[in-house]
Write an enzyme that holds these catalytic residues in place. Structure first.
Site, mmCIF file in Angstrom:
data_model
loop_
_atom_site.group_PDB
_atom_site.id
_atom_site.type_symbol
_atom_site.label_atom_id
_atom_site.label_comp_id
_atom_site.label_asym_id
_atom_site.label_seq_id
_atom_site.Cartn_x
_atom_site.Cartn_y
_atom_site.Cartn_z
ATOM 1 N N LYS A 20 3.699 11.137 4.974
ATOM 2 C CA LYS A 20 2.708 10.349 5.716
ATOM 3 C C LYS A 20 3.410 9.476 6.762
ATOM 4 O O LYS A 20 2.947 9.357 7.899
ATOM 5 C CB LYS A 20 1.875 9.496 4.740
ATOM 6 C CG LYS A 20 0.931 10.362 3.918
ATOM 7 C CD LYS A 20 0.293 9.648 2.737
ATOM 8 C CE LYS A 20 -0.447 10.666 1.871
ATOM 9 N NZ LYS A 20 -0.999 10.108 0.635
ATOM 10 N N GLN B 126 -0.914 4.686 -2.468
ATOM 11 C CA GLN B 126 -0.560 6.012 -2.984
ATOM 12 C C GLN B 126 -0.920 6.089 -4.470
ATOM 13 O O GLN B 126 -0.504 5.253 -5.265
ATOM 14 C CB GLN B 126 0.949 6.257 -2.768
ATOM 15 C CG GLN B 126 1.405 7.641 -3.168
ATOM 16 C CD GLN B 126 0.737 8.757 -2.345
ATOM 17 O OE1 GLN B 126 0.606 8.656 -1.132
ATOM 18 N NE2 GLN B 126 0.284 9.810 -3.014
ATOM 19 N N ASP C 70 -8.386 6.433 3.403
ATOM 20 C CA ASP C 70 -8.407 7.558 2.451
ATOM 21 C C ASP C 70 -9.844 8.007 2.172
ATOM 22 O O ASP C 70 -10.062 9.092 1.634
ATOM 23 C CB ASP C 70 -7.751 7.138 1.120
ATOM 24 C CG ASP C 70 -6.337 7.687 0.973
ATOM 25 O OD1 ASP C 70 -6.033 8.711 1.615
ATOM 26 O OD2 ASP C 70 -5.549 7.098 0.208
#
Ligand code: NDP
Length: 282
Positions: free
Chosen positions: A52, A96, A119
């Protein structure tokens, strides 16, 4: 031979589109910043976070690393998220997953401001998705829709079967296919006679979490097969939920693993960060 849907190429195009818009924003004096929170040092998470950050560097998005020790308390993590929510220089916040067992993932996701929920996991984003309101789409299913459309496949009126009903893949995937006017069926571990349902699919999405589960016996000739799974086999080779060798000869189009859905998830994250910055700029 099936058309191979190349997630590397398509995600590259999307990242280039994002990069161009990020550079326009930069020229206007606006940076795009993603805060990436990692708790602990799980090797798989470190690889995902690293990928990422690489995509951020490529697209010109600033990634701000927030690394916390495994034993950080839930309260400390929530207070960092609150700080980032209030920080106007941060456009998107990513935590994460998975998190250590002593931290509630749902509490963490709920604490992220829906305006920075790149997200797309916040309950408000999920509600917006369901009702068709503007909001961040979860990256993996949104990336799959891009893969299908940019391969020139029309979803309208097609029989779509999603195997898997998780909150991050299966359920939002079903809603997005419905939004594209597909006729959608969702299957799961309690589904009876799974094969008879998957064999009807014009578009079959496998998000099961079981290596090579979907073989040719589950697939209709000429189907589009999207493989979400990622597994490392005995020989360390990556494979998906679909038995590629068995399914490829009868599919119309298929995503490989690696190089299919995986790179799209990251490209869509970049796209969400850009959208967040644009929205926050007004
Ligand atoms: P989950 O484990 O959360 O969900 C798996 C789903 O599959 C569940 O709904 C489960 O049903 C269903 N299932 C399990 N066994 C069967 C069966 N025998 N028959 C029918 N359905 C079954 O997984 P995720 O959705 O998070 O992820 C799925 C896969 O995708 C994993 O391999 C994951 O690593 C990968 N992944 C890849 C991403 C990418 O970027 N490429 C991103 C996210 C995930 P039930 O609900 O009844 O238990």
């Amino acid at each position: 031979m099936a058309v191979r849907i190349d997630g590397k190429v398509i995600s590259g195009i999307i990242k280039d589109e994002v990069k161009a818009e990020v550079s326009v924003l930069k020229a206007e004096g606006t940076d795009v910043t993603l805060a990436v929170i990692q708790v602990g040092e799980d090797p798989a998470s470190t690889v995902y976070v690293g990928n990422k950050k690489k995509a951020c560097a490529y697209t010109g998005i600033i990634s701000r690393a927030c690394n916390l020790p495994e034993e950080v308390s839930q309260a400390e993590l929530l207070s960092l998220i609150e700080e980032l929510n209030a920080d106007v220089s941060v456009n998107g916040i990513l935590v994460q997953l998975p998190l250590p067992k002593h931290i509630s993932e749902s509490k963490v996701i709920e604490t992220i401001s829906p305006k920075k929920d790149v997200d797309g996991f916040h309950i408000q984003s999920a509600g917006a998705l369901l009702t068709g309101e503007p909001g961040f789409l979860p990256c993996t299913p949104a990336g799959i829709i891009e893969l299908i459309k940019r391969t020139g496949i029309d979803i309208t009126g097609r029989e779509c079967v999603v195997v898997g009903r998780s909150n991050i893949v299966g359920k939002p995937m079903a809603v997005l296919l419905l939004r594209e006017n597909g006729t959608v069926t969702v299957c799961h571990s309690k589904t009876r006679d799974l094969r008879s349902i998957t064999k009807r699919a014009d578009i079959l999405v496998a998000a099961i979490g079981k290596p090579k589960f979907i073989d040719a016996s589950y697939v209709k000739e000429g189907a589009v097969v999207i493989d979400v799974g990622i597994h490392r086999g005995e020989n360390k080779k990556l494979c998906g939920d679909v038995d590629f060798e068995s399914v490829e000869p009868l599919a119309y189009a298929i995503t490989p693993v690696p190089g299919g859905v995986g790179p799209m998830t990251i490209a869509m994250l970049m796209k969400n960060c850009l959208e967040a910055a644009k929205m926050q700029k007004g």
